[in-house]
Design a protein around this motif. Structure first.
Motif, PDB file in Angstrom:
ATOM      1  N   GLU A  36       0.838  -1.196   0.000  1.00  0.00           N
ATOM      2  CA  GLU A  36       0.000   0.000   0.000  1.00  0.00           C
ATOM      3  C   GLU A  36       0.878   1.253   0.000  1.00  0.00           C
ATOM      4  O   GLU A  36       1.798   1.365   0.799  1.00  0.00           O
ATOM      5  N   GLY A  37       0.613   2.159  -0.900  1.00  0.00           N
ATOM      6  CA  GLY A  37       1.357   3.408  -0.948  1.00  0.00           C
ATOM      7  C   GLY A  37       2.720   3.312  -1.602  1.00  0.00           C
ATOM      8  O   GLY A  37       3.487   4.270  -1.589  1.00  0.00           O
ATOM      9  N   TYR A  38       3.044   2.158  -2.193  1.00  0.00           N
ATOM     10  CA  TYR A  38       4.374   2.014  -2.767  1.00  0.00           C
ATOM     11  C   TYR A  38       4.587   2.872  -4.008  1.00  0.00           C
ATOM     12  O   TYR A  38       5.714   3.115  -4.399  1.00  0.00           O
ATOM     13  N   ALA A  39       3.515   3.372  -4.619  1.00  0.00           N
ATOM     14  CA  ALA A  39       3.710   4.288  -5.744  1.00  0.00           C
ATOM     15  C   ALA A  39       4.421   5.542  -5.249  1.00  0.00           C
ATOM     16  O   ALA A  39       5.390   6.003  -5.862  1.00  0.00           O
ATOM     17  N   VAL A  40       3.988   6.077  -4.125  1.00  0.00           N
ATOM     18  CA  VAL A  40       4.626   7.261  -3.527  1.00  0.00           C
ATOM     19  C   VAL A  40       6.041   6.906  -3.081  1.00  0.00           C
ATOM     20  O   VAL A  40       6.992   7.646  -3.345  1.00  0.00           O
ATOM     21  N   SER A  41       6.187   5.780  -2.416  1.00  0.00           N
ATOM     22  CA  SER A  41       7.498   5.351  -1.923  1.00  0.00           C
ATOM     23  C   SER A  41       8.482   5.174  -3.073  1.00  0.00           C
ATOM     24  O   SER A  41       9.643   5.567  -2.971  1.00  0.00           O
TER      25      SER A  41
ATOM     26  N   PRO B 126      16.422  14.351  -3.546  1.00  0.00           N
ATOM     27  CA  PRO B 126      15.704  13.786  -2.397  1.00  0.00           C
ATOM     28  C   PRO B 126      14.395  14.526  -2.142  1.00  0.00           C
ATOM     29  O   PRO B 126      14.338  15.755  -2.231  1.00  0.00           O
ATOM     30  N   ALA B 127      13.359  13.765  -1.854  1.00  0.00           N
ATOM     31  CA  ALA B 127      12.026  14.323  -1.617  1.00  0.00           C
ATOM     32  C   ALA B 127      11.556  14.075  -0.192  1.00  0.00           C
ATOM     33  O   ALA B 127      10.396  14.301   0.115  1.00  0.00           O
ATOM     34  N   GLY B 128      12.447  13.600   0.665  1.00  0.00           N
ATOM     35  CA  GLY B 128      12.091  13.348   2.054  1.00  0.00           C
ATOM     36  C   GLY B 128      11.395  12.012   2.231  1.00  0.00           C
ATOM     37  O   GLY B 128      11.086  11.317   1.272  1.00  0.00           O
ATOM     38  N   PRO B 129      11.150  11.673   3.475  1.00  0.00           N
ATOM     39  CA  PRO B 129      10.525  10.375   3.767  1.00  0.00           C
ATOM     40  C   PRO B 129       9.025  10.402   3.457  1.00  0.00           C
ATOM     41  O   PRO B 129       8.410  11.465   3.378  1.00  0.00           O
ATOM     42  N   VAL B 130       8.472   9.216   3.277  1.00  0.00           N
ATOM     43  CA  VAL B 130       7.019   9.121   3.135  1.00  0.00           C
ATOM     44  C   VAL B 130       6.393   9.286   4.512  1.00  0.00           C
ATOM     45  O   VAL B 130       7.027   9.017   5.528  1.00  0.00           O
ATOM     46  N   ARG B 131       5.170   9.757   4.537  1.00  0.00           N
ATOM     47  CA  ARG B 131       4.473   9.959   5.804  1.00  0.00           C
ATOM     48  C   ARG B 131       3.646   8.722   6.149  1.00  0.00           C
ATOM     49  O   ARG B 131       3.122   8.056   5.252  1.00  0.00           O
ATOM     50  N   PRO B 132       3.538   8.445   7.458  1.00  0.00           N
ATOM     51  CA  PRO B 132       2.678   7.331   7.878  1.00  0.00           C
ATOM     52  C   PRO B 132       1.255   7.568   7.384  1.00  0.00           C
ATOM     53  O   PRO B 132       0.826   8.717   7.285  1.00  0.00           O
TER      54      PRO B 132
ATOM     55  N   LEU C 101       2.177   5.207   5.193  1.00  0.00           N
ATOM     56  CA  LEU C 101       2.970   4.621   4.118  1.00  0.00           C
ATOM     57  C   LEU C 101       4.323   4.180   4.644  1.00  0.00           C
ATOM     58  O   LEU C 101       4.768   4.632   5.696  1.00  0.00           O
ATOM     59  N   SER C 102       4.985   3.314   3.891  1.00  0.00           N
ATOM     60  CA  SER C 102       6.291   2.824   4.322  1.00  0.00           C
ATOM     61  C   SER C 102       7.310   3.014   3.206  1.00  0.00           C
ATOM     62  O   SER C 102       6.962   3.092   2.028  1.00  0.00           O
ATOM     63  N   GLU C 103       8.557   3.118   3.612  1.00  0.00           N
ATOM     64  CA  GLU C 103       9.664   3.256   2.660  1.00  0.00           C
ATOM     65  C   GLU C 103       9.872   1.929   1.938  1.00  0.00           C
ATOM     66  O   GLU C 103       9.455   0.872   2.421  1.00  0.00           O
TER      67      GLU C 103
END
Length: 64
Positions: free
Chosen positions: A18-23, A35-41, A43-45
């Motif tokens: 889930e959310g791996y498109a963003v990750s 770098p675009a920073g970490p993903v937000r909960p 979601l997971s890296e």
């Protein structure tokens, strides 16, 4: 390899969670020096092995 064949490994990474498109986008951006920073909960890296796989794809295809 045709365009669809080049895209399938990226789709496979995206579909792993889930959310791996963003990750995937954030990890890819970081790998090419943006770098675009970490993903937000919640979601997971990407996992380290997935980052290596993405790096191999970027190395083969070049930054898009």
């Amino acid at each position: 390899m045709d365009a669809l064949g080049e895209f399938l490994p990226l789709i496979a990474i995206r579909n792993r969670g889930e959310g791996y498109a963003v990750s995937r986008v954030k990890a890819g951006a970081a790998l090419v020096g943006h770098p675009a920073g970490p993903v937000r909960p919640p979601l997971s890296e990407l996992q380290p092995a997935e980052i290596e796989e993405l790096q191999a794809l970027i190395s083969r295809l070049g930054p898009q």
